[in-house]
Every structure is written in structure tokens, then in C-alpha cells.
Design a protein around this motif. Structure first.
Motif, mmCIF file in Angstrom:
data_model
loop_
_atom_site.group_PDB
_atom_site.id
_atom_site.type_symbol
_atom_site.label_atom_id
_atom_site.label_comp_id
_atom_site.label_asym_id
_atom_site.label_seq_id
_atom_site.Cartn_x
_atom_site.Cartn_y
_atom_site.Cartn_z
ATOM 1 N N MET A 173 0.830 -1.204 0.000
ATOM 2 C CA MET A 173 0.000 0.000 0.000
ATOM 3 C C MET A 173 0.865 1.254 0.000
ATOM 4 O O MET A 173 2.016 1.227 0.444
ATOM 5 C CB MET A 173 -0.898 0.018 1.243
ATOM 6 N N ARG A 174 0.292 2.314 -0.483
ATOM 7 C CA ARG A 174 0.946 3.629 -0.413
ATOM 8 C C ARG A 174 0.228 4.433 0.667
ATOM 9 O O ARG A 174 -0.961 4.714 0.550
ATOM 10 C CB ARG A 174 0.877 4.340 -1.761
ATOM 11 N N LEU A 175 0.955 4.784 1.705
ATOM 12 C CA LEU A 175 0.379 5.430 2.874
ATOM 13 C C LEU A 175 0.963 6.824 3.053
ATOM 14 O O LEU A 175 2.169 7.016 2.889
ATOM 15 C CB LEU A 175 0.662 4.598 4.134
ATOM 16 N N VAL A 176 0.122 7.776 3.406
ATOM 17 C CA VAL A 176 0.572 9.124 3.731
ATOM 18 C C VAL A 176 0.288 9.335 5.209
ATOM 19 O O VAL A 176 -0.861 9.270 5.646
ATOM 20 C CB VAL A 176 -0.152 10.185 2.881
ATOM 21 N N LEU A 177 1.343 9.567 5.972
ATOM 22 C CA LEU A 177 1.250 9.613 7.434
ATOM 23 C C LEU A 177 1.576 11.003 7.966
ATOM 24 O O LEU A 177 2.725 11.447 7.914
ATOM 25 C CB LEU A 177 2.208 8.583 8.040
ATOM 26 N N PHE A 178 0.567 11.694 8.476
ATOM 27 C CA PHE A 178 0.773 12.991 9.115
ATOM 28 C C PHE A 178 1.095 12.761 10.597
ATOM 29 O O PHE A 178 0.406 12.014 11.284
ATOM 30 C CB PHE A 178 -0.478 13.861 8.985
ATOM 31 N N ARG A 221 6.801 -3.972 6.945
ATOM 32 C CA ARG A 221 5.964 -4.898 6.178
ATOM 33 C C ARG A 221 6.001 -4.635 4.684
ATOM 34 O O ARG A 221 5.275 -5.277 3.919
ATOM 35 C CB ARG A 221 4.527 -4.819 6.682
ATOM 36 N N GLY A 222 6.809 -3.683 4.265
ATOM 37 C CA GLY A 222 6.993 -3.449 2.845
ATOM 38 C C GLY A 222 6.093 -2.414 2.215
ATOM 39 O O GLY A 222 6.072 -2.261 0.987
ATOM 40 N N HIS A 223 5.346 -1.656 3.034
ATOM 41 C CA HIS A 223 4.484 -0.620 2.477
ATOM 42 C C HIS A 223 5.279 0.654 2.184
ATOM 43 O O HIS A 223 6.274 0.944 2.870
ATOM 44 C CB HIS A 223 3.347 -0.302 3.443
ATOM 45 N N GLU A 224 4.835 1.407 1.225
ATOM 46 C CA GLU A 224 5.438 2.711 0.925
ATOM 47 C C GLU A 224 4.791 3.749 1.830
ATOM 48 O O GLU A 224 3.566 3.879 1.852
ATOM 49 C CB GLU A 224 5.200 3.091 -0.528
ATOM 50 N N PHE A 262 -2.659 -1.206 14.424
ATOM 51 C CA PHE A 262 -3.042 -0.179 13.456
ATOM 52 C C PHE A 262 -2.790 -0.662 12.028
ATOM 53 O O PHE A 262 -3.668 -0.563 11.155
ATOM 54 C CB PHE A 262 -2.255 1.097 13.746
ATOM 55 N N VAL A 263 -1.610 -1.206 11.777
ATOM 56 C CA VAL A 263 -1.275 -1.665 10.430
ATOM 57 C C VAL A 263 -2.057 -2.931 10.079
ATOM 58 O O VAL A 263 -2.420 -3.139 8.916
ATOM 59 C CB VAL A 263 0.247 -1.869 10.284
ATOM 60 N N LEU A 313 5.005 4.290 11.337
ATOM 61 C CA LEU A 313 5.907 4.418 10.190
ATOM 62 C C LEU A 313 6.853 3.219 10.119
ATOM 63 O O LEU A 313 7.010 2.587 9.071
ATOM 64 C CB LEU A 313 6.701 5.718 10.300
ATOM 65 N N ARG A 314 7.469 2.883 11.241
ATOM 66 C CA ARG A 314 8.414 1.762 11.271
ATOM 67 C C ARG A 314 7.719 0.437 10.960
ATOM 68 O O ARG A 314 8.241 -0.383 10.205
ATOM 69 C CB ARG A 314 9.099 1.688 12.638
ATOM 70 N N GLU A 315 6.552 0.233 11.543
ATOM 71 C CA GLU A 315 5.842 -1.031 11.339
ATOM 72 C C GLU A 315 5.381 -1.189 9.896
ATOM 73 O O GLU A 315 5.512 -2.275 9.298
ATOM 74 C CB GLU A 315 4.645 -1.112 12.284
ATOM 75 N N ALA A 316 4.844 -0.122 9.322
ATOM 76 C CA ALA A 316 4.366 -0.196 7.944
ATOM 77 C C ALA A 316 5.517 -0.453 6.976
ATOM 78 O O ALA A 316 5.398 -1.265 6.044
ATOM 79 C CB ALA A 316 3.627 1.087 7.584
#
Length: 211
Positions: free
Chosen positions: A1-6, A23-26, A193-194, A17-20
Motif C-alpha cells: 500500500m501507499r500510505l501518507v502519514l501525518f 511490512r513493505g508498504h510505501e 493499526f497496520v 511508520l516503522r511497522e508499515a
């Protein structure tokens, strides 16, 4: 997945951020000051509607891990909720919010945590502001997919905990252990969360996590 994290530089945001990424997510980490991010991020504000719409183009989810209480410049998370909805509707993305524990109930028929006699005064502004954010999401347009994950009562940089890989989920009632304690470590909160991002089970709902 492509995630945008504020809020990628905060306690919860950093753990997510670290967990995502593990697991290989952007993940595009966004913060007002991104110098502390280990990888390049984007400097920006959730209160800049055009920036939010631009940075979330092509994303699968917009993640929010910023405080709800008013900032020094007077802005607060509640003010940005319409922008979040606009981004979700334009791009078809899901919104995930790092919520607060204060709006959880102590039991099925009991009061909210924030309304109990022993709730610390210093936490009330943040807890009250987050309760308003949750209420706003519960009135979201029908086409907006979102989830709001409230942590256990003890959660934050003051009690980081250790990664166990396990957790228990709840709905609107605080999760406690056999001794009545309510806690979750940062890494295990991020795992929950992830997990929800990867396998949605709480669409347009608040839920909670604890040990």
C-alpha cells in the motif's frame, strides 16, 4: 500500500511508520519539521488543504497521528477534518486516525474515562479535543471510509513498552487486564493499526486495543 502519514515524527506516528515500512508498504512521512525522520519525508501541515490533496494523490490511506488539542498557532485537528473528508472523497482513500482513550467507556454502562473523578486535569484538553474529532468522524459523509483506533489508558512516550506482537481488541469500552490495568506499548499499538490497514475489520468505526 501507499500510505501518507501525518505526524510521522511523534511517538505513535513513528511506531506506525516503522511497522508499515517493515511490512513493505510505501510510507510518505509528513510533519512540520521532517529533519528527524530517518528517511526523506514531506514538510507540510494538515491545515493546508491544497497540500493535503496533492500529497495524498495516488495513496491508499491517509493516516493521522497528530495531537487533537489546539496548537500554539491556534489550529486544532478538528479544524482539518473537512479537508480529510475532501481528500478521501477525491482520491478514494481510507482515513486512519490515532485516537484518544478519554472517550472510551470504563464499562458497557459506565461513564467515559474522561468523566471519571480520577482523570488527570492535564490530560483533559487533549482528551476532550479528541472526543470532538471522533464525533465529527461519526458524522462523516457516507462515502468516506475511516477508522479511529483508541489506545489503552496507559500509552505514550512516557510508557513505551516492549514489542510483544500480541494485543486484544475492544469496541467503545476500555480494554483492561485481570488486575484492571489498561496499557499498550507503542510497537504493539502500531501492529494493531497496520493490521487494520491490511485487513479492514472496523470500517467507519472506533475501536480500541490493549493487553
Amino acid at each position: 500500500m501507499r500510505l501518507v502519514l501525518f505526524g510521522a515524527t511523534g511517538f505513535a506516528g513513528g511506531a506506525i511508520l516503522r511497522e508499515a515500512k517493515r511490512r513493505g508498504h510505501e510510507v510518505i512521512g509528513v510533519a512540520r519539521n521532517v529533519e528527524s525522520l530517518a528517511e526523506p519525508g514531506r514538510a507540510g501541515s494538515l491545515h493546508d488543504e491544497q497540500f493535503v490533496l496533492d500529497v495524498t494523490a495516488g495513496a491508499d490511506a491517509l493516516l493521522v497521528a497528530i495531537p487533537a488539542r489546539p496548537m500554539p498557532d491556534g489550529t486544532k485537528l478538528l479544524d482539518a477534518v473537512p479537508t480529510l473528508f475532501a481528500a478521501a472523497e477525491r482520491h478514494g482513500l481510507r482515513i486512519g486516525v490515532v485516537g484518544g482513550a478519554g472517550s472510551l467507556h470504563v464499562s458497557e454502562d459506565g461513564p467515559r474515562v474522561i468523566d471519571t473523578p480520577g482523570f488527570p486535569d492535564e490530560f483533559k484538553p487533549e482528551a476532550g479535543a479528541h472526543a470532538e474529532v471522533l464525533a465529527a468522524f461519526q458524522q462523516a459523509p457516507a462515502g468516506v471510509d475511516w477508522f479511529y483506533l483508541s489506545p489503552a489508558g496507559t500509552f505514550g512516550a512516557y510508557a513505551p513498552g516492549e514489542r510483544t506482537g500480541s494485543y486484544r481488541l475492544g469496541g467503545d469500552v476500555l480494554v483492561t487486564d485481570a488486575d484492571g490495568n489498561s496499557a499498550i506499548g507503542g510497537d504493539d499499538y502500531a501492529i494493531a493499526f497496520v493490521d487494520e490497514l491490511e485487513k479492514p475489520a472496523h470500517r467507519r468505526r472506533r475501536f480500541t486495543v490493549g493487553y
